[in-house]
Design a protein around this motif. Sequence first.
Motif, PDB file in Angstrom:
ATOM      1  N   GLU A   1       0.879  -1.191  -0.066  1.00 52.61           N
ATOM      2  CA  GLU A   1       0.143   0.035   0.159  1.00 52.61           C
ATOM      3  C   GLU A   1       1.046   1.379  -0.008  1.00 52.61           C
ATOM      4  N   PHE A   2       2.353   1.230   0.230  1.00 51.95           N
ATOM      5  CA  PHE A   2       2.882   2.267   0.089  1.00 51.95           C
ATOM      6  C   PHE A   2       4.274   1.752  -0.531  1.00 51.95           C
ATOM      7  N   GLU A   3       4.697   2.148  -1.570  1.00 52.94           N
ATOM      8  CA  GLU A   3       5.889   1.845  -2.371  1.00 52.94           C
ATOM      9  C   GLU A   3       6.714   3.090  -2.509  1.00 52.94           C
ATOM     10  N   ILE A   4       7.843   2.876  -2.635  1.00 51.78           N
ATOM     11  CA  ILE A   4       9.029   3.812  -2.861  1.00 51.78           C
ATOM     12  C   ILE A   4       9.834   3.427  -3.900  1.00 51.78           C
ATOM     13  N   TYR A   5      10.147   4.380  -4.842  1.00 53.81           N
ATOM     14  CA  TYR A   5      11.153   4.162  -6.029  1.00 53.81           C
ATOM     15  C   TYR A   5      11.885   5.359  -6.083  1.00 53.81           C
ATOM     16  N   ASN A   6      13.275   5.101  -6.430  1.00 55.82           N
ATOM     17  CA  ASN A   6      14.202   5.951  -6.666  1.00 55.82           C
ATOM     18  C   ASN A   6      14.362   6.392  -8.121  1.00 55.82           C
TER      19      ASN A   6
ATOM     20  N   ALA B   1      13.034   0.560 -10.209  1.00 54.42           N
ATOM     21  CA  ALA B   1      12.077   1.311 -10.901  1.00 54.42           C
ATOM     22  C   ALA B   1      11.893   0.400 -12.065  1.00 54.42           C
ATOM     23  N   GLU B   2      13.004   0.034 -12.833  1.00 54.51           N
ATOM     24  CA  GLU B   2      12.964  -0.676 -13.983  1.00 54.51           C
ATOM     25  C   GLU B   2      12.217  -2.079 -13.967  1.00 54.51           C
ATOM     26  N   GLU B   3      12.526  -2.764 -12.860  1.00 55.28           N
ATOM     27  CA  GLU B   3      12.008  -4.231 -12.717  1.00 55.28           C
ATOM     28  C   GLU B   3      10.256  -4.089 -12.445  1.00 55.28           C
ATOM     29  N   GLU B   4      10.182  -2.984 -11.262  1.00 53.31           N
ATOM     30  CA  GLU B   4       8.805  -3.072 -10.920  1.00 53.31           C
ATOM     31  C   GLU B   4       7.840  -2.165 -11.680  1.00 53.31           C
ATOM     32  N   LEU B   5       8.386  -0.947 -12.128  1.00 51.34           N
ATOM     33  CA  LEU B   5       7.661   0.123 -12.824  1.00 51.34           C
ATOM     34  C   LEU B   5       7.775  -0.027 -14.439  1.00 51.34           C
TER      35      LEU B   5
END
Length: 340
Positions: A259-264, A310-314
Amino acid sequence: MGKILVTGGTGYIGSHTTVELIQAGFKVVIVDNLFNSVIETLDGIKEITGVKPDFEKFDLCDYDRLKEFFKKYPDIDSIVHFAAHKAVGESVRDPLKYYHNNLVSLINLLKIATKKNIKNFVFSSSCTVYGEPEELPVTEETPTKGQASPYGNTKSISEEILRDVAKTHDINVISLRYFNPVGAHDSILIGELPLGKPENLVPYITQTAAGIRKELKIFGNDYDTPDGYNIRDYIHIVDLAKAHVVALKRLLEKKNKLEFEIYNLGTGKGSSTMEVVKTFEKATGQKLNYRIVGRRPGDVVAVYTDASLAEEELGWKAQRTLEDMLKSAWEWEKKYRNIQ
Ligand code: UFG
């Protein structure tokens, strides 16, 4: 499909993101108090996209006004929240201004969002939460630290607030930690508009090349880095803006795992201040007048990201090079100053 509220949408990152959102088919409503931006940015957005987004000028710290706003726009289902004060030096001189503005506005937004059942929230965070990292590159797992500035603290505290609210309410949050955004839109109809003397490197470089500043002062060449200069992960503003569209879609399509995700958000490549200067000269053919002076208090030595999460997940990856960034920053400065 509901509308997207973009707070701070006439600002630097907000305006570029608004363009990408509109081009991706979203309907955007901007709220901005024009404290650090200009209304004419809406014309630039319209010229690029063919759409002038809805716009309301008010301060998010005014909860009653915010309530009125949501009555007028009942079909908002997502928020992308940029609006905040962002000058690091000013925040040290006037911490209460920063804590009040950046935190009260966020709390007001979350109060109303949870009441109105708004489920998607993208937050504008910063690599400043990592402070001086012990290991490079930083990942989203790198511990966050007490910050060197009240500005940095507001970003860390905001993330904590968001984490708690996402845990207890039916709202999903993605916090995007930006590294150093630079450059302008390809159309050069929108770009960065620092008020007064810029604090950041790239606008200072372009203003020096434009003859508005006498010389660029480079803060320190005796750091423990390969060439002695600070290292940062510069990222093209358009790449950064596109990441917001991807993050928002992830929430709307309920593809988020937490429910709370962080991406650089960075390129994964560190560049030293001198590399930026030399790349600017090479990319634009402009000779830059610069001088090396003492260190700037509060500067971290080096920070750049591991860009793989970010590449893998987004499925998002920065595409543009440092040369692209500096060329577009210079094109924007030239257009803005009427330089041929
Ligand atoms: N620099 C100069 N001369 C200048 C301006 C900057 O040499 O006139 C150098 C700085 O010392 C630093 C690098 O250029 O090494 C980048 O400086 P910026 O001010 O452009 O960016 P920062 O990395 O200091 O700041 C950015 C964001 C902040 C954020 C901070 C966290 O602008 O919002 O990262 O580290 F808080």
